[in-house]
Write a protein that holds these residues in place. Structure first.
Motif, PDB file in Angstrom:
ATOM      1  N   LYS A  12       0.862  -1.358  -0.208  1.00 14.17           N
ATOM      2  CA  LYS A  12       0.009  -0.090   0.013  1.00 14.17           C
ATOM      3  C   LYS A  12       1.008   1.103  -0.115  1.00 14.17           C
ATOM      4  O   LYS A  12       0.491   2.166  -0.720  1.00 14.17           O
ATOM      5  CB  LYS A  12      -1.134  -0.018   1.054  1.00 14.17           C
ATOM      6  N   LEU A  13       2.079   1.280   0.712  1.00 16.85           N
ATOM      7  CA  LEU A  13       2.982   2.345   0.759  1.00 16.85           C
ATOM      8  C   LEU A  13       3.551   2.575  -0.368  1.00 16.85           C
ATOM      9  O   LEU A  13       3.504   3.711  -0.956  1.00 16.85           O
ATOM     10  CB  LEU A  13       3.847   2.059   1.752  1.00 16.85           C
ATOM     11  N   ASN A  14       3.640   1.642  -1.298  1.00 14.86           N
ATOM     12  CA  ASN A  14       4.550   1.707  -2.447  1.00 14.86           C
ATOM     13  C   ASN A  14       3.739   2.498  -3.519  1.00 14.86           C
ATOM     14  O   ASN A  14       3.850   3.041  -4.221  1.00 14.86           O
ATOM     15  CB  ASN A  14       5.013   0.380  -2.949  1.00 14.86           C
ATOM     16  N   ALA A  15       2.147   2.044  -3.379  1.00 19.39           N
ATOM     17  CA  ALA A  15       1.132   2.496  -4.388  1.00 19.39           C
ATOM     18  C   ALA A  15       1.061   4.128  -4.092  1.00 19.39           C
ATOM     19  O   ALA A  15       1.022   5.036  -5.007  1.00 19.39           O
ATOM     20  CB  ALA A  15       0.042   1.738  -4.369  1.00 19.39           C
ATOM     21  N   ASP A  16       1.014   4.318  -2.705  1.00 23.42           N
ATOM     22  CA  ASP A  16       0.725   5.769  -2.316  1.00 23.42           C
ATOM     23  C   ASP A  16       1.844   6.698  -2.869  1.00 23.42           C
ATOM     24  O   ASP A  16       1.683   7.790  -3.250  1.00 23.42           O
ATOM     25  CB  ASP A  16       0.503   5.826  -0.964  1.00 23.42           C
ATOM     26  N   LEU A  17       3.077   6.373  -2.503  1.00 23.27           N
ATOM     27  CA  LEU A  17       4.301   7.074  -3.001  1.00 23.27           C
ATOM     28  C   LEU A  17       4.397   7.071  -4.546  1.00 23.27           C
ATOM     29  O   LEU A  17       4.779   8.035  -5.044  1.00 23.27           O
ATOM     30  CB  LEU A  17       5.673   6.399  -2.290  1.00 23.27           C
ATOM     31  N   ALA A  19       1.924   6.975  -6.766  1.00 20.81           N
ATOM     32  CA  ALA A  19       1.016   8.249  -7.173  1.00 20.81           C
ATOM     33  C   ALA A  19       1.472   9.707  -6.698  1.00 20.81           C
ATOM     34  O   ALA A  19       0.708  10.648  -7.458  1.00 20.81           O
ATOM     35  CB  ALA A  19      -0.246   7.851  -6.263  1.00 20.81           C
ATOM     36  N   LYS A  20       2.444   9.742  -5.699  1.00 18.68           N
ATOM     37  CA  LYS A  20       2.955  11.001  -5.561  1.00 18.68           C
ATOM     38  C   LYS A  20       4.129  11.552  -6.057  1.00 18.68           C
ATOM     39  O   LYS A  20       4.600  12.459  -6.011  1.00 18.68           O
ATOM     40  CB  LYS A  20       3.154  11.165  -3.992  1.00 18.68           C
ATOM     41  N   LEU A  55       6.821  12.803   5.023  1.00 22.42           N
ATOM     42  CA  LEU A  55       6.664  11.517   4.865  1.00 22.42           C
ATOM     43  C   LEU A  55       6.698  10.892   6.106  1.00 22.42           C
ATOM     44  O   LEU A  55       5.715   9.960   6.651  1.00 22.42           O
ATOM     45  CB  LEU A  55       7.541  10.447   4.057  1.00 22.42           C
ATOM     46  N   ARG A  58       3.057  11.702   7.466  1.00 21.79           N
ATOM     47  CA  ARG A  58       2.071  11.180   6.872  1.00 21.79           C
ATOM     48  C   ARG A  58       2.055   9.556   7.276  1.00 21.79           C
ATOM     49  O   ARG A  58       1.123   8.919   7.325  1.00 21.79           O
ATOM     50  CB  ARG A  58       2.186  10.975   5.532  1.00 21.79           C
ATOM     51  N   TYR A  59       3.269   8.956   7.454  1.00 23.94           N
ATOM     52  CA  TYR A  59       3.550   7.588   7.714  1.00 23.94           C
ATOM     53  C   TYR A  59       4.416   7.356   8.963  1.00 23.94           C
ATOM     54  O   TYR A  59       5.645   6.782   9.273  1.00 23.94           O
ATOM     55  CB  TYR A  59       4.124   6.780   6.554  1.00 23.94           C
TER      56      TYR A  59
END
Length: 325
Positions: A12-17, A19-20, A55, A58-59
């Motif tokens: 999920k983290l990889n996908a979020d990052l 996208a950014k 980051l 956020r995390y």
């Protein structure tokens, strides 16, 4: 650069990052230090320091920091004046000990290392030019050289992590330090010597803390940036033993860092060490004081081991040590 424990899920983290605008550069798992590491490149026009702060907010469940660079604390060379020596130890001193070194590569077949046990491995990626072999060769000789070694029968494990970036610049990255440290943890070393310094890094600090849980002791040089310089890391991390240098009159090395993070002073001025090419050299600096304390704490640790032979050797070595004579 983002680290987490081995059980964490990064999908999920990889996908979020992604996208950014962050691009995943590499992903590694270091079982021996219980860290999974992802390295990302930040989006264009993004400041790394600001990205790290954003980051982290956020995390909060991840350990996040930049892939910092670190420099050797190699000090200076000098002419032969009064060479520092210490009390003679028996050849058996260090038997059963494993000493780890995160440093440059070394000349393992140096004449002063004849009959000694040295294992080395490089963690530089392809294309990186290794740093000269002097620094690790010199430090290793303080432990196991034929005539002056403090723990001549110890096994030394050298993780080569420093590169020559250009003619003057020698450094390493946090990523390479983690790779080398993971290997040293796999070798089950008793102590790790860190004769280098740089900025505080939460990922490297986490890795050290994880290895400390296994009973490994960390010893680091305090730095050679002068008495008014700020603290350097890893020496300033909690529970890392920070070492400064003194001469034969117990006078502080004039280029050494000062600060309340420093735990011990040890011989570090006019030290006779090995240099590549089967030669010798006189050096000064906190880099060369740290291995003295690393040997001392390893011997003390050995004195408390349950195996009677190792305990006897450790106590005998400890009783013979005298820093100056």
């Amino acid at each position: 650069m983002i680290a987490m424990d081995m059980s964490s899920d990064m999908k999920k983290l990889n996908a979020d990052l992604a996208a950014k605008g962050y691009q995943l550069k590499s992903s590694k798992k270091y079982k021996a230090i219980d860290i999974a590491l992802n390295i990302y490149t930040v989006p264009d026009q993004t400041d790394v320091k600001q990205a790290v702060g954003s980051l982290r907010s956020r995390y909060p469940n991840f350990t996040i920091d930049a892939n910092h660079l670190y420099d050797l604390h190699d000090g200076e060379t000098g002419k032969q004046k009064k060479i520092l020596q210490w009390g003679k130890v028996t050849k058996a001193c260090g038997k059963g000990l494993k000493i780890g070194l995160l440093d440059t590569s070394l000349q393992s077949n140096h004449a002063m290392f004849a009959g000694r046990e040295i294992t080395s491995k490089s963690f530089l990626p392809p294309g990186e030019k290794p740093a000269p072999k002097f620094h690790a060769t010199a430090i290793t000789s303080i432990w196991i050289s034929e005539k002056t070694g403090l723990a001549p029968s110890a096994e030394v494990y050298v993780a080569s992590v420093f590169r020559r970036e250009n003619k003057k610049q020698i450094n390493t990255s946090t990523e390479w330090l983690l790779s080398g440290l993971s290997w040293l943890a796999e070798q089950e070393v008793d102590v790790v010597n860190l004769s280098f310094g740089g900025p505080a890094n939460k990922v490297f600090e986490k890795a050290i803390a994880n290895v400390q849980k296994k009973g490994v002791i960390f010893v680091a040089s305090a730095g050679n940036n002068g008495p008014t310089a700020p603290p350097v890391f890893p020496a300033a991390y909690k529970d890392v033993i920070a070492v400064t240098a003194v001469d034969s009159k117990l006078k502080l090395y004039n280029k050494a860092n000062n600060g309340d993070y420093i735990d011990f002073a040890a011989p570090g001025v006019n030290i006779l060490v090995a240099k590549p090419g089967n030669g010798k050299k006189i050096v000064s600096g906190t880099s060369y004081a740290a291995p003295y304390v690393a040997a001392a704490v390893a011997i003390l640790k050995q004195s408390d081991k349950p195996r009677s032979e190792e305990r006897r050797v450790g106590k005998e070595c400890r009783s013979r040590w005298s820093p100056y004579h």
